[in-house]
Scaffold this motif. Structure first.
Motif, mmCIF file in Angstrom:
data_model
loop_
_atom_site.group_PDB
_atom_site.id
_atom_site.type_symbol
_atom_site.label_atom_id
_atom_site.label_comp_id
_atom_site.label_asym_id
_atom_site.label_seq_id
_atom_site.Cartn_x
_atom_site.Cartn_y
_atom_site.Cartn_z
ATOM 1 N N UNK A 114 0.792 -1.308 -0.081
ATOM 2 C CA UNK A 114 0.013 -0.169 0.090
ATOM 3 C C UNK A 114 0.867 1.281 0.025
ATOM 4 N N UNK A 115 2.008 1.023 -0.748
ATOM 5 C CA UNK A 115 3.076 2.236 -0.827
ATOM 6 C C UNK A 115 2.189 3.513 -1.628
ATOM 7 N N UNK A 116 2.513 4.543 -1.108
ATOM 8 C CA UNK A 116 2.252 5.762 -1.622
ATOM 9 C C UNK A 116 3.610 6.681 -2.182
ATOM 10 N N UNK A 117 3.182 7.817 -2.576
ATOM 11 C CA UNK A 117 4.375 8.718 -3.042
ATOM 12 C C UNK A 117 4.597 8.291 -4.520
ATOM 13 N N UNK A 118 5.929 9.158 -4.784
ATOM 14 C CA UNK A 118 6.344 8.659 -6.315
ATOM 15 C C UNK A 118 7.457 7.731 -6.255
ATOM 16 N N UNK A 119 7.987 7.574 -7.508
ATOM 17 C CA UNK A 119 8.979 6.509 -7.652
ATOM 18 C C UNK A 119 10.233 7.449 -7.682
ATOM 19 N N UNK A 120 10.968 6.922 -6.766
ATOM 20 C CA UNK A 120 12.547 7.880 -6.686
ATOM 21 C C UNK A 120 13.158 7.707 -8.032
ATOM 22 N N UNK A 121 13.669 8.965 -8.470
ATOM 23 C CA UNK A 121 14.548 8.950 -9.780
ATOM 24 C C UNK A 121 15.680 8.372 -9.465
ATOM 25 N N UNK A 122 16.341 7.995 -8.166
ATOM 26 C CA UNK A 122 17.325 7.355 -7.872
ATOM 27 C C UNK A 122 17.399 6.064 -8.121
#
Length: 947
Positions: A114-122
């Motif tokens: 249930x992870x939210x937020x964006x996909x890290x560019x790293x």
């Protein structure tokens, strides 16, 4: 020599001491990656405490949950994290940028959390990454351009999130990426035409997004694209590119509900197209009249603005399951020949949905087979339904997608132990055998069919083979169609011999799923793992940290390592000197072992002859494939048509089977055994050359692959009798006698006159020889081999192979002949199913109705014989001589019995051949003189005469 040994020992001691010291000190995880894991955990919410053991010990040496490391230290002296596997752990929170510091990661798996937020560019800096698996979360924001910098990425799965924004043009740099799974998001804008440069792209799934603009015509240049699935986007006002008609590799084109306009392009030049869905658009014009690929299973053109007649090109499509043309403006006649040239098995059906058009009449009398459903509701022709005798076709129909399930309840068995989740494996060769299964949630994301039932058996074989399991270890508990359409299923995986899997096997199977190591299938398309439930196996996956090592422990280990090093140095020195002295001898032995074999009386062919006979082993010449390798139809220089069985490269099993089969067949001569004509053993190639069987295998005919139509009862009985005589010869006439060990319908071949010949002796074993006092053991002790569904349960349990093991397998073949069923199909074992029907007086309900009329008394006796052959206990099964005798007795009861001679046939069948004869000269047989294949198919039987 003594000084040399001493010096060598000192060198080895120094090397080992350095190695052990370095191992003890350096086997820890790279500090930067330990810190990264700490940052990753700090950004996650873990209500079930799955990551509690991330707080102590070392990630790699203390078995942190979901952290899998490389087995050896890297050049920097540290262990590195290879996989982060956090599938379905009820995690929420965000993905930390520190993920990019896992510099040697290959698999990043956060699926079904249930992870939210964006996909890290790293993440784009992890150049080793192969699998990016983030599907089934609540991620948002846009896709980072940096993900286009992953040179080794094979699969990107971000489906079923809330990703928005456009597809980055940088994704055109993903030269190794095969799988783009981005469906069920909010991705918008134009599909970048630059993606047509992707050399490895196989699956492009972006359905259920907000894409707009046009579909790039340049996609027709993608060299490996198999599936293009863009349903439920908004390409308003645009057309399907005409260039799509030249996509030579495409298997599935799905553009449902995309606001497309204009005509349907001519797709008849897409040679492998198996699934076409262009429904719910605004397509206009007529349906192209050129015939589509024979592979096509599903054509859905419903809910468009198509006009004109239904073209004739839909007739003669052998694999068609559904043709949906409803809710258009089609006119003219209802076609009555679409099912022409189709062969319907018990599980195969065809749906023709023509509802809500302007069809006014019928081209001919509608009299479809029982497996064909025609829906005509909402057409003018239904106003005369009674007059035209089509009332049954004029009722409204709805979605026919089905769910399936299998019951593994065995009423006659006692309950399994309840201390753990033990169950009966309904497919096990052993009745009432309790074992502990693994439960797997599995889904086909883009299957190439609309009805799963005809493919269940093939799917079971595909998946069990992909998992390197035996067929009876895989059980499909339930399956159901889901929105997409996607096919979800619940699987149970059972151990083979014991009651439970060992820990290494559980880890291996899980790794096959999570690493996407199961080979892709053109028909079944990409899959996804929904869950892998350990249940009672949870203890085999370490989840608690091991105790840390104190300074005293380290000193103790170092001293222990020194002692071990000294001991090993002495041992290794002695081994090296011994190996050196025997090296030349071993080398000579290896070189001798590869000398081509020479067998008296069997022709030796060259590799060049085999290559010329098969047009350089072309795909067109291939007629079959098995565990040994591929089988080709070949034409020798003298015009003889042969079957060439070519061992797969590097197959040790193939090499063993190769010599076994030559050794046996070179001295076996019987009209019901396939004849070995020669072999090839050169250039690292091993091939066997047989007489060619133009009517393929018995299994081909029972599974409706043959174009000659179904087998009549009398022909089936004749095949059973011929097969039995061949096996009786092996048991009683061969010198020494032979146990076949792999009797099955696919190993019974049919020649041009439909004479049955038993084939494939690669697993056969010689019967036991007399012991010291002249007694002969009744069995051979051997590792269990054979084919699931045909295996003798007692042999499976005791590893004692007897002649009655062949009797059991042949009994299963008899049941196949009678019912047309597979030995194992969709959770059902043929022996148990027929036994239940027989005991309940319902045996005629399972008899194959495709073979036409038959004498009921003959069927009853044939079923009874087959079930006697399939008794669990060896002593309750008949001997092969009794099997032949009873089959001949049944034959006498048929309408063709006048052709049977009055003398006892079984007496001839079991006589020993004379010393001067190498064949079963005294055995009776069915003469094939002046008998054509069509006569046999119609049930006409030839005369039986003594040989």
């Amino acid at each position: 020599m003594t000084r040399a040994k001493s010096f060598l020992a000192e060198v080895i001691f120094t090397i080992l001491l350095c190695h052990f010291s370095q191992t003890v000190i350096a086997e820890v995880t790279a500090p930067s990656e330990v810190d990264a894991l700490g940052a990753i955990k700090s950004r996650l919410i873990d209500p079930k405490g799955n990551l509690n053991n991330w707080n102590s010990g070392d990630p790699c040496t203390s078995n942190w949950t979901g952290v899998l490391c490389y087995n050896t230290t890297s050049s920097d002296g540290y262990l590195h994290i290879q996989e982060l596997q956090l599938l379905r752990m009820n995690l929420s929170g965000n993905l930390a940028p520190e993920l990019g510091r896992l510099s040697k990661l290959k698999i990043l798996d956060f699926m079904w959390n249930k992870i939210t937020g964006s996909i890290p560019k790293e993440i784009g800096s992890i150049t080793t990454l192969k699998l990016l698996l983030l599907n089934g979360n609540q991620l948002n924001g846009s896709l980072p351009d940096e993900l286009g910098n992953l040179p080794n990425l094979d699969r990107i799965q971000i489906d079923q999130n809330h990703i928005s924004g456009q597809l980055p043009k940088s994704f055109a740099n993903l030269n190794k990426t095969k799988h783009f799974h981005m469906n069920n998001n909010s991705i918008s804008g134009q599909i970048p035409p630059e993606l047509s440069r992707l050399p490895s792209l196989v699956h492009f799934l972006l359905d259920n997004n907000n894409l707009s603009g046009h579909i790039p015509a340049e996609f027709s240049k993608l060299p490996k694209l198999l599936i293009l699935q863009l349903d439920n986007n908004n390409f308003s006002g645009t057309q399907i590119p005409d260039s799509f008609g030249s996509m030579s590799t495409l298997l599935k084109l799905s553009l449902r509900n995309c606001s497309l306009q204009g005509p349907i392009p001519d797709l008849s030049r897409v040679p492998r197209l198996g699934y076409l869905d262009l429904s719910s658009n605004q397509l206009t014009g007529t349906i192209p009249s050129n015939k589509l690929s024979d592979n096509i299973t599903t054509i859905d053109l419903s809910n468009n603005l198509l006009s004109g007649p239904i073209p004739s090109n839909f007739s003669g499509l052998p694999n068609l399951q559904r043709l949906s043309l409803d809710h258009n403006q089609l006119n003219g006649s209802v076609p009555s020949t679409i099912w022409r040239n189709m062969i319907f098995s018990a599980n195969k059906s065809l749906i023709l949905d023509f509802q809500n058009n302007n069809l006014t009449n019928i081209s001919n009398t509608l009299n479809p087979p029982a497996n064909v459903s025609i829906w005509l509701y909402g057409n003018p022709v239904c106003s005369n339904a009674s007059l035209l005798n089509i009332s049954q076709f004029c009722n409204p129909e709805t979605n026919n997608q089905t769910a399936g399930s299998s019951s593994n309840v065995t009423p006659s068995c006692q309950p399994c132990p309840t201390d753990e989740d033990y169950e009966y494996n309904p497919l096990s060769p052993l009745s009432c055998f309790c074992s502990l299964p693994l439960h797997v949630g599995y889904r086909l994301k883009s299957p190439g069919f609309s009805d799963f039932n005809p493919y269940v058996q093939d799917f079971e074989e595909y998946l069990s083979s992909g998992l390197e399991l035996l067929l009876y270890q895989l059980y499909i508990d339930t399956f159901s169609w889901e929105e997409g359409p996607r096919l979800g299923m619940n699987l149970k995986l059972f151990p083979s011999n014991g009651s439970r899997f060992n820990s290494s096997e559980v880890l291996r199977i899980r790794g096959m799923f999570t690493g996407w190591l199961i080979g892709d299938s053109d028909l079944y398309g990409p899959y996804e793992l929904i869950n892998f439930t350990l249940g009672s196996y949870a203890s085999v996956i370490p989840s608690r940290p091991k105790s840390g090592l104190g300074a005293g422990a380290v000193v103790g280990i170092v001293l222990g390592a020194v002692a071990v090093a000294i001991t090993l140095s002495v041992i290794i020195t002695m081994v090296i000197m011994k190996r050196f002295s025997t090296y030349s001898v071993a080398t000579r032995k290896r070189s001798v072992s590869r000398i081509p074999i020479k067998i008296e009386g069997v022709k030796s062919f060259t590799f060049q002859e085999m290559s010329q006979a098969t047009d350089n082993f072309s795909n067109a010449a291939q007629v079959g494939q098995g565990g040994y390798g591929k089988v080709y139809k070949g034409i020798l220089a003298d015009g003889t048509v042969v079957a060439i069985k070519r061992a797969q490269e590097g197959s040790l099993q193939g090499s063993k089977e190769f010599f076994t089969e030559i050794e046996l067949l070179s001295r076996l001569h019987h009209r019901n055994l396939v004849s070995l004509l020669g072999y090839c053993d050169e250039e690292d190639e091993q091939m066997l050359v047989y007489e060619f069987m133009p009517n393929l295998t018995l299994r081909d005919h029972l599974s409706s692959k043959s174009k000659n139509g179904p087998l009549s009862f009398s022909l089936r009985l004749r095949i059973a009798l011929g097969s039995s005589r061949g096996i009786l010869y092996l048991h009683t006439e061969a010198d020494p006698p032979i146990f076949h060990r792999d009797i099955k319908a696919s190993n019974i071949l049919l020649d041009a006159k439909f004479i049955a010949k038993v084939a494939d002796f690669g697993l056969s074993r010689l019967a036991p020889l007399p012991e010291g006092e002249g007694t002969v053991p009744g069995y051979v002790s051997t590792v269990v081999k054979g084919t699931p569904g045909y295996l003798d349960p007692e042999y499976f349990l005791t590893h004692k192979l007897t002649d009655k093991s062949d009797v059991y397998s042949l009994g299963v073949v008899f049941l196949e002949l009678l019912t047309g069923m597979q030995p194992i199909s969709h959770g059902k074992n043929i022996v148990r199913e027929i036994m239940v029907a027989y005991q309940s007086g319902m045996v005629f309900s399972v008899i194959d109705n495709r073979m036409g009329s038959y004498p009921s008394e003959c069927i009853e006796k044939f079923v009874a014989l087959a079930l006697r052959c399939c008794q669990d206990e060896t002593e309750r099964r008949p001997a092969m001589s009794e099997v032949v005798r009873e089959l001949e007795s049944i034959w006498r009861m048929t309408p063709e019995s006048d052709s049977v001679p009055s003398e006892s046939m079984v007496t001839d069948s079991v006589k020993k051949s004379t010393p001067t004869s190498t064949s079963m000269e005294t055995n009776t047989y069915i003469s094939t003189t002046d008998v054509s294949g069509s006569d046999l198919l119609s049930g006409a039987m030839p005369t039986i005469t003594p040989r």
